[in-house]
Scaffold this active site. Sequence first.
Site, PDB file in Angstrom:
ATOM      1  N   ASP A  83      33.353 -44.190  73.243  1.00  0.00           N
ATOM      2  CA  ASP A  83      32.857 -42.700  73.214  1.00  0.00           C
ATOM      3  C   ASP A  83      31.573 -42.383  72.944  1.00  0.00           C
ATOM      4  OD1 ASP A  83      33.936 -40.069  73.319  1.00  0.00           O
ATOM      5  OD2 ASP A  83      34.077 -39.711  71.614  1.00  0.00           O
ATOM      6  N   HIS A  84      30.867 -41.623  73.813  1.00  0.00           N
ATOM      7  CA  HIS A  84      29.519 -41.530  73.438  1.00  0.00           C
ATOM      8  C   HIS A  84      28.421 -42.439  73.257  1.00  0.00           C
ATOM      9  CE1 HIS A  84      30.197 -36.873  73.805  1.00  0.00           C
ATOM     10  NE2 HIS A  84      31.353 -36.991  73.165  1.00  0.00           N
ATOM     11  N   ASP A 105      26.465 -41.661  77.351  1.00  0.00           N
ATOM     12  CA  ASP A 105      26.081 -40.271  77.165  1.00  0.00           C
ATOM     13  C   ASP A 105      24.595 -40.196  77.289  1.00  0.00           C
ATOM     14  OD1 ASP A 105      25.544 -37.630  76.700  1.00  0.00           O
ATOM     15  OD2 ASP A 105      26.642 -37.792  74.714  1.00  0.00           O
ATOM     16  N   GLU A 135      28.188 -37.949  81.482  1.00  0.00           N
ATOM     17  CA  GLU A 135      28.236 -36.652  81.003  1.00  0.00           C
ATOM     18  C   GLU A 135      27.098 -35.757  81.896  1.00  0.00           C
ATOM     19  OE1 GLU A 135      28.685 -35.611  76.847  1.00  0.00           O
ATOM     20  OE2 GLU A 135      27.557 -33.914  77.229  1.00  0.00           O
ATOM     21  N   HIS A 183      31.706 -29.569  70.543  1.00  0.00           N
ATOM     22  CA  HIS A 183      32.299 -30.801  69.505  1.00  0.00           C
ATOM     23  C   HIS A 183      32.536 -30.145  68.230  1.00  0.00           C
ATOM     24  CE1 HIS A 183      30.572 -33.905  72.561  1.00  0.00           C
ATOM     25  NE2 HIS A 183      32.114 -34.250  72.366  1.00  0.00           N
ATOM     26  N   GLY A 184      33.402 -30.714  67.435  1.00  0.00           N
ATOM     27  CA  GLY A 184      33.156 -30.556  66.008  1.00  0.00           C
ATOM     28  C   GLY A 184      34.191 -29.604  65.406  1.00  0.00           C
ATOM     29  N   HIS A 214      36.066 -33.038  76.574  1.00  0.00           N
ATOM     30  CA  HIS A 214      35.560 -33.209  75.388  1.00  0.00           C
ATOM     31  C   HIS A 214      35.736 -32.153  74.358  1.00  0.00           C
ATOM     32  CE1 HIS A 214      33.131 -37.199  75.674  1.00  0.00           C
ATOM     33  NE2 HIS A 214      33.722 -36.901  76.904  1.00  0.00           N
ATOM     34  N   GLY A 215      35.606 -32.306  73.354  1.00  0.00           N
ATOM     35  CA  GLY A 215      35.428 -30.950  72.171  1.00  0.00           C
ATOM     36  C   GLY A 215      36.823 -30.352  72.142  1.00  0.00           C
ATOM     37  N   ASN A 236      39.563 -35.421  74.836  1.00  0.00           N
ATOM     38  CA  ASN A 236      39.281 -35.948  73.680  1.00  0.00           C
ATOM     39  C   ASN A 236      39.538 -35.228  72.479  1.00  0.00           C
ATOM     40  OD1 ASN A 236      38.158 -37.919  75.428  1.00  0.00           O
ATOM     41  ND2 ASN A 236      35.988 -37.536  74.581  1.00  0.00           N
TER      42      ASN A 236
HETATM   43  O1  G3H Z   1      32.375 -36.586  69.983  1.00  0.00           O
HETATM   44  C1  G3H Z   1      31.777 -37.010  69.146  1.00  0.00           C
HETATM   45  C2  G3H Z   1      32.880 -37.316  68.057  1.00  0.00           C
HETATM   46  O2  G3H Z   1      33.635 -36.174  67.905  1.00  0.00           O
HETATM   47  C3  G3H Z   1      32.217 -37.425  66.677  1.00  0.00           C
HETATM   48  O3  G3H Z   1      31.234 -38.310  66.696  1.00  0.00           O
HETATM   49  O4  G3H Z   1      31.757 -40.390  65.554  1.00  0.00           O
HETATM   50  O5  G3H Z   1      29.284 -39.756  65.931  1.00  0.00           O
HETATM   51  O6  G3H Z   1      30.643 -38.315  64.409  1.00  0.00           O
HETATM   52  P1  G3H Z   1      30.746 -39.254  65.443  1.00  0.00           P
HETATM   53  P1  13P Z   2      36.446 -32.582  68.906  1.00  0.00           P
HETATM   54  O1  13P Z   2      36.089 -33.190  67.735  1.00  0.00           O
HETATM   55  O2  13P Z   2      36.135 -31.182  68.927  1.00  0.00           O
HETATM   56  O3  13P Z   2      37.831 -32.988  69.135  1.00  0.00           O
HETATM   57  O4  13P Z   2      35.815 -33.541  70.258  1.00  0.00           O
HETATM   58  C1  13P Z   2      36.261 -34.824  70.354  1.00  0.00           C
HETATM   59  C2  13P Z   2      35.406 -35.240  71.221  1.00  0.00           C
HETATM   60  O5  13P Z   2      34.847 -34.915  72.262  1.00  0.00           O
HETATM   61  C3  13P Z   2      35.058 -36.982  71.166  1.00  0.00           C
HETATM   62  O6  13P Z   2      34.191 -37.367  72.345  1.00  0.00           O
HETATM   63 ZN    ZN Z   3      32.918 -35.825  72.973  1.00  0.00          ZN
END
Ligand code: G3H
Ligand code: 13P
Ligand code: ZN
Length: 291
Positions: A83-84, A105, A135, A183-184, A214-215, A236
């Site tokens: 992911d990303h 990404d 993306e 996200h977040g 996402h998000g 996601n």
């Molecule tokens: O979309 C990204 C994830 O929700 C969180 O990313 O693992 O870099 O904190 P992370």
């Molecule tokens: P959320 O943390 O908002 O669920 O998003 C997850 C995400 O998009 C991971 O790539």
């Molecule tokens: Zn994401």
Amino acid sequence: MLVPLRKILKQSQRGKYALGAFNTHNLEITKGIIQGAVDAHAPIIIQVTESTINYAGLQAITQIIKVIANDSLTKVPIALHLDHGKKFSTVVACIKAGFSSVMIDASALSWKENVKLTKQVVKYAHQRNVLVQAELGHIGKEGVDTRQVILRPEKYLTNPDDAVEFVKLTHIDTLAVAIGNVHGIYKLRHGVPKIHLNRLAKIAQKVKIPFVLHGASGISDKEIKQAIKLGVGIINIDSELRMTFAEAIRKILRVRKQLVDPRAILLSGERAVRERVMRKIKLFGSFNKAK
Ligand code: G3H
Ligand code: 13P
Ligand code: ZN
């Protein structure tokens, strides 16, 4: 059982349901996610980011996922995804470790650089039968620009004509769309921004590959269902799992003040993740779809 994403994505596209893509960070969250999928008898994607790889180590987290996914009691198909991914070197390392799908990404780069890096990844991945997600537009990140995304969504949204051009130039397999999603955790505490389903409909008229939302933590059930109808094939979820994991652990430590056994402490979080994953799978329509 660990399977290539290509296989379960094809089935989900045919069956018109979405696959949940759940972020893991450690052993307990991995167990919770996979147990949730087993309870629901559903195909899922389990995914890690570069920060999780830095935290746990690529081999360690990959082995944890593989061993649990391939356990004889895990009778559901599970695909492993990056992911990303931001760096080409991460993509290469993940593919060598056995991932069947990667996201590159480069959405923070210029159009030209995004196209160039994505093409490089597609060339490498497709030669190895690995799917690529990229993306276009910009999905905000908590603490960096979530507030701006909520307040000024338009400039971040995926442009339908750009999406057509991008897919044509890069040959990606799935597209992460920016339609007001962010996200977040921030949005879970302060309100989820509007999801621009009309923009998604416009992209869907022109682009015929599965979209990734996402998000998705906190987005309403109604919007999720509409998004699936409009071509979202992968959803996601990370923040809701983090939140439920942390809350369960906070609670058990509050209630059982003498508790020190890490297994008992972390098991409470694992159980909470398991339940949440099951609920999401029902919403995404993939309940009982494991073949
Ligand atoms: O979309 C990204 C994830 O929700 C969180 O990313 O693992 O870099 O904190 P992370
Ligand atoms: P959320 O943390 O908002 O669920 O998003 C997850 C995400 O998009 C991971 O790539
Ligand atoms: Zn994401």
